[in-house]
Design an enzyme around this catalytic site. Structure first.
Site, short mmCIF file in Angstrom:
data_model
loop_
_atom_site.label_atom_id
_atom_site.label_comp_id
_atom_site.label_asym_id
_atom_site.label_seq_id
_atom_site.Cartn_x
_atom_site.Cartn_y
_atom_site.Cartn_z
N THR A 133 -57.91 20.02 99.32
CA THR A 133 -56.55 19.65 98.94
C THR A 133 -56.60 18.91 97.60
O THR A 133 -57.68 18.68 97.04
CB THR A 133 -55.91 18.74 99.99
OG1 THR A 133 -56.51 17.43 99.91
CG2 THR A 133 -56.08 19.30 101.40
N LYS A 135 -60.70 16.01 93.73
CA LYS A 135 -61.36 15.13 92.76
C LYS A 135 -60.91 13.68 92.86
O LYS A 135 -61.49 12.80 92.23
CB LYS A 135 -61.08 15.61 91.33
CG LYS A 135 -61.47 17.04 91.04
CD LYS A 135 -61.07 17.43 89.63
CE LYS A 135 -61.26 18.91 89.39
NZ LYS A 135 -60.31 19.74 90.19
N VAL A 156 -66.31 19.46 89.49
CA VAL A 156 -66.49 19.60 88.03
C VAL A 156 -66.47 21.05 87.57
O VAL A 156 -65.74 21.40 86.65
CB VAL A 156 -67.80 18.92 87.58
CG1 VAL A 156 -68.07 19.20 86.11
CG2 VAL A 156 -67.72 17.43 87.83
N ALA A 214 -66.30 24.16 89.66
CA ALA A 214 -66.08 25.17 90.72
C ALA A 214 -67.43 25.53 91.35
O ALA A 214 -68.06 24.68 91.97
CB ALA A 214 -65.36 26.37 90.16
N LEU A 239 -70.20 26.41 89.70
CA LEU A 239 -71.35 26.16 88.84
C LEU A 239 -72.15 24.95 89.35
O LEU A 239 -71.56 23.94 89.73
CB LEU A 239 -70.88 25.88 87.41
CG LEU A 239 -70.23 27.04 86.66
CD1 LEU A 239 -69.75 26.58 85.29
CD2 LEU A 239 -71.21 28.21 86.52
N GLU A 258 -54.34 23.65 89.07
CA GLU A 258 -53.95 22.92 90.27
C GLU A 258 -52.54 23.37 90.66
O GLU A 258 -51.82 23.97 89.85
CB GLU A 258 -53.95 21.41 89.99
CG GLU A 258 -55.30 20.83 89.61
CD GLU A 258 -56.24 20.75 90.79
OE1 GLU A 258 -55.78 20.82 91.95
OE2 GLU A 258 -57.46 20.61 90.56
N ASP A 317 -57.10 16.21 84.56
CA ASP A 317 -58.12 16.89 85.35
C ASP A 317 -59.48 16.86 84.64
O ASP A 317 -60.51 16.59 85.25
CB ASP A 317 -57.69 18.32 85.62
CG ASP A 317 -58.62 19.04 86.58
OD1 ASP A 317 -58.76 18.57 87.73
OD2 ASP A 317 -59.22 20.06 86.19
N LYS A 322 -63.12 14.90 85.52
CA LYS A 322 -64.41 15.59 85.58
C LYS A 322 -65.48 14.91 84.74
O LYS A 322 -66.61 14.72 85.20
CB LYS A 322 -64.24 17.05 85.13
CG LYS A 322 -63.43 17.90 86.09
CD LYS A 322 -63.26 19.32 85.60
CE LYS A 322 -62.49 20.17 86.60
NZ LYS A 322 -62.31 21.57 86.15
N GLY A 344 -61.05 29.60 89.76
CA GLY A 344 -60.82 30.77 90.59
C GLY A 344 -61.16 30.48 92.03
O GLY A 344 -62.08 29.71 92.34
#
Length: 817
Positions: free
Chosen positions: A557, A581, A611, A613, A615, A669, A680, A684, A799
């Site tokens: 969420t 986050k 940070v 997705a 990766l 988002e 955002d 990160k 994604g």
């Protein structure tokens, strides 16, 4: 000659009795058989209840009697014997005698141990009569031999001691001349040397069978029950438990002592002394091999695990006698155990510190009050003079015991057991290991028994397959993909990684569903739509109450209230995997608290998707730090959504449409203002700075927004989109400026020398960021080991699918931990 014993559950219904008869028909084809039977399931307890009611002048004893009568007559009716009327008539006569006995107890208001034995004897007498008469109609040469004519005891009513010389002679003399194929013997009941009715106490029917088997020197004593042998754990609590093929007498006794109810150790002593194997069989599944209890070494060394089984006893009270006055003073233990013995209190568990400062022992919880009273009275002087403390009593505890003959030959067994308990936040109150090293016992909270049994069973008996119990809140676009990935990869993970991922709870903003045994994922969307109303507190309470091993809470969420629950999950040793986050970019104090709780309660706290997705940015950073490297600076494009926007925005498009497309495709988002405002990205880079070992708060990050005041002051998402249309010229101006210089627009985050900055930059050709396409992210780590050529991580940074895969990777990391 064969000896078979059938327990109460095997006789609990007409259906089960027919299975017993079928087994006996088959066995008598080639052998003479002695069949020892218990009372019908529940009847002994019902008789005792009726007696207590009668003794207490409660007329409900009549109703209790009527229930007993109805149970027996109904079974006969369902069995449909040819001589039904004669059998029913005989039963009614016997039941009439029982009623008279209960009436007498009611009149004199007394239930002595001698009368209790007479009362309880009716259970086996009734069941043995029924099965004998039904079998007789099958054409089998059968007779019933009253166990009271075979088993001779003293007059210690309710738990009589067998007189073996006279008993063995009675059994030998009778069966040496018996010509029938089948002899039915009621177990549990006996007679004293004075011809008084007695009973053999707990496990009495097993005892009767074992005594007869030992005298007749049979090859194997068969005990038939409602389970397929002794299991590696209680199958009602551990679904993965499986029958044990072979087990030694000593192992069987240890398991039985600590709660395995298939066998009562004292009752099988006669066959143990005669070295006669015991086979535990399932009446309902007679084709199953069951468990062979034997000391024959040829059956061993077949199990991979050094342990044979794990079991438990509930309703334990732990008592601790301690004090400095005990050290070096002889006699404390003697006085303690003598006073307990005087009250007939059985000690189940005991351990003593090598300092002699304390003695700790476990007893049945029902005996705790009297034990506390008599111990404090016995040591009154020592307590008053402060040599020792008053006895400490702890309740609502259980003992779990890992049992196996081969434990003593394997190093590290206790370490593995206690390690897996610790990882699941199961506090151990006391530990004991016998000198034989066949049993490792621990006292734990009763509420943790199921989790403990499953965790230890998984560690020792399940080919090292680790079960993860996953609870997901936020089953939207990303959550849906995660559930699909879990379902798709389930078998692969079990086969190749020995990890079994089980989804036990799902929630969206409206509804939630749970299943402690794992939700079926085939139609989970439809099931969730019919679920109970969603509640964050109820979700947490349910996860906590399930108390499942290796539990993982997954937050997908962007909800502040959900993130505020992380500390509660971690304190329950429930791992947290966060896509959200907010927690990791909240105050430094809260971030540090969550990291501390993760370590303290051994509950992983992972947030790789915060940070990049899918990766492995945070994982790589942690590995660099763990290896001793230090971060000098970080340069990154961390917003897949902003990269998508500026890669698709030009003079032929308009900014509003590109942002809208990014939201529809799931790159932003739910509120795109979070992405476009730079908040955002700031979160990160803050998380990366903190993971690099720096303390920082979000307010310290310089955020140069490319949005207009009109955009930033919008009241709603719809209003925000309207302002993007109104301010299109502003965005075209940004694009034109970069394009004229041959640059690309990228929203860049930098961290250097303890300071962080985020903002839109014009990136020239030749820069690593220039050719960053689509929704890709890129991170450059400059470290002491990579000072000039940075470590680069690049790939899709937004994604649903890649974000879900990042969450899945964190789940697998926990499974491999």
């Amino acid at each position: 000659m064969q000896v078979l014993k059938f327990g109460g559950t095997s006789l609990g219904s007409s259906k089960n009795i027919n299975k017993v008869i079928s087994i006996l028909e088959n066995q008598t084809k080639n052998n003479k058989v002695v069949c020892v039977v218990s009372a019908i399931a529940g009847v002994t307890d019902a008789l005792l209840k009726a007696g207590e009611l009668a003794k207490n002048k409660d007329t409900q004893y009549i109703k209790a009697f009527q229930d007993i009568q109805k149970k027996h007559l109904l079974i006969v009716e369902e069995l449909k014997p040819m001589h039904n009327k004669e059998i029913q008539s005989h039963l009614k006569d016997q039941l009439g005698d029982l009623k008279k006995l209960l009436d007498g107890i009611f009149l004199i208001n007394e239930l002595s141990p001698q009368t209790t034995d007479k009362l309880m004897s009716y259970g086996e007498l009734l069941s043995s009569y029924i099965i004998t008469e039904v079998i007789r109609e099958k054409g089998i040469a059968v007779t019933r031999k009253n166990g009271q004519e075979l088993i001779i005891t003293n007059s210690n009513f309710t738990k009589a001691e067998v007189k073996f010389d006279s008993t063995n002679k009675q059994i030998h003399d009778y069966f040496s001349t018996a010509g029938q194929d089948l002899t039915i013997v009621p177990g549990f009941i006996s007679k004293s040397e004075r011809n008084e009715i007695t009973t053999l106490g707990r496990g009495g029917s097993d005892y009767t069978a074992a005594i007869i088997a030992a005298v007749l020197q049979v090859d194997t004593l068969e005990i038939w029950t409602d389970v397929s042998g002794m299991f590696t754990a209680n199958p009602k609590l551990v679904k993965q438990a499986h029958p044990i093929s072979f087990i030694s007498y000593q192992e069987a006794m240890e398991l039985s002592h600590f709660g395995a109810k298939v066998l009562y150790p004292p009752s099988v002593q006669p066959v143990l002394f005669s070295n006669i194997p015991i086979r535990i069989k399932n009446t309902l599944l007679p084709e199953h091999e069951g468990t062979l209890i034997t000391n024959n070494p040829k059956y061993y060394n077949t199990e991979k695990s050094p342990a044979t089984g794990i079991t438990n006893i509930n309703n334990i009270a732990l008592l601790t006698l301690q004090g400095g006055g005990m050290v070096g003073v002889p006699g404390f233990s003697k006085r303690l155990f003598e006073v307990l013995a005087s009250q007939k209190i059985n000690i189940i568990f005991i351990t003593q510190a090598s300092s002699e400062h304390s003695i700790c022992f476990g007893i049945d919880e029902k005996d705790a009050s009297i034990a506390e009273q008599v111990i404090n009275e016995t040591f009154k002087y020592e307590i008053e003079t402060f040599k020792i403390d008053p006895i400490l009593v702890e309740k609502e505890l259980s003992i779990i015991a890992l049992v196996g003959d081969k434990i003593k030959n394997h190093q590290g067994v206790s370490g593995k057991m206690f390690s897996v308990l610790g990882k699941n936040n199961i506090n151990i109150r006391a530990i004991a290991q016998g000198a034989s090293e066949r049993n490792i016992s621990a006292v734990i909270a009763e509420k943790d028994v199921k989790k403990a049994l499953n965790a230890v069973h998984e560690r020792f008996f399940e080919s090292n397959t680790k079960q993860l119990n996953v609870f997901i809140t936020g089953v939207g676009n990303v959550g849906e993909r995660l559930v699909e990935q879990i379902n798709q990869q389930k078998n692969y993970l079990i086969k190749h990684h020995k990890i079994n991922v089980r989804v036990a709870g799902l929630s969206n903003s409206r509804t939630m569903i749970f299943n402690a045994e794992g939700l079926p994922l085939k139609n989970w969307k439809q099931d969730l739509a019919k679920g109970q109303n969603a509640s964050l507190s109820t979700f947490f309470d349910t996860v906590k109450s399930f108390n499942l091993r290796n539990s993982i809470f997954i937050d997908i969420t962007a909800n502040t209230e959900v993130s505020q629950l992380y500390e509660h999950y971690l304190k329950e040793s429930i791992a947290v995997v966060a896509c959200n986050k907010i927690a990791c970019s909240s105050s430094q104090k809260n971030y540090s608290l969550l990291k501390e709780l993760s370590l303290k309660y051994n509950a992983p706290f992972l947030f790789e998707t915060n940070v990049g997705a899918g990766l492995p940015i945070i994982d790589t950073l942690r590995n660099l730090m763990a290896s001793g490297d230090k971060i000098i600076s970080i340069q990154a494009v961390l917003s897949g959504s902003l990269n998508f926007v500026f890669n698709n925005f030009n003079e032929t498009t308009n900014f509003h449409d590109v942002v809208k497309q990014a939201q529809i495709e799931g790159y932003t988002e739910p509120d795109p203002r979070i992405d476009l405002s730079g908040v955002d990205v700031a979160r990160k880079i803050l998380i990366l700075a903190r993971e690099s070992g720096f303390e920082m708060n979000l307010e310290a990050i310089k955020n140069e927004s490319f949005l207009t005041k009109n955009n930033l002051n919008s009241d709603s998402i719809d209003d925000f989109y309207n302002t993007l249309i109104e301010d299109e010229a502003h965005f075209q101006k940004l694009y034109k400026s970069a394009n004229q210089k041959g640059c690309q627009l990228k929203y860049v985050a930098t961290f250097n020398k303890g300071k962080a900055h985020v903002g839109l930059q014009e990136i020239p050709q030749g820069h690593p960021f220039y050719n960053l396409e689509g929704k890709d992210n890129i991170v450059l780590f400059y470290t002491q080991r990579y000072p000039e050529q940075p470590m680069i991580i690049k790939g899709a940074g937004a994604g649903a699918d890649v974000t879900a895969s990042g969450l899945f990777a964190d789940i697998i990391r926990i499974g491999k931990n």
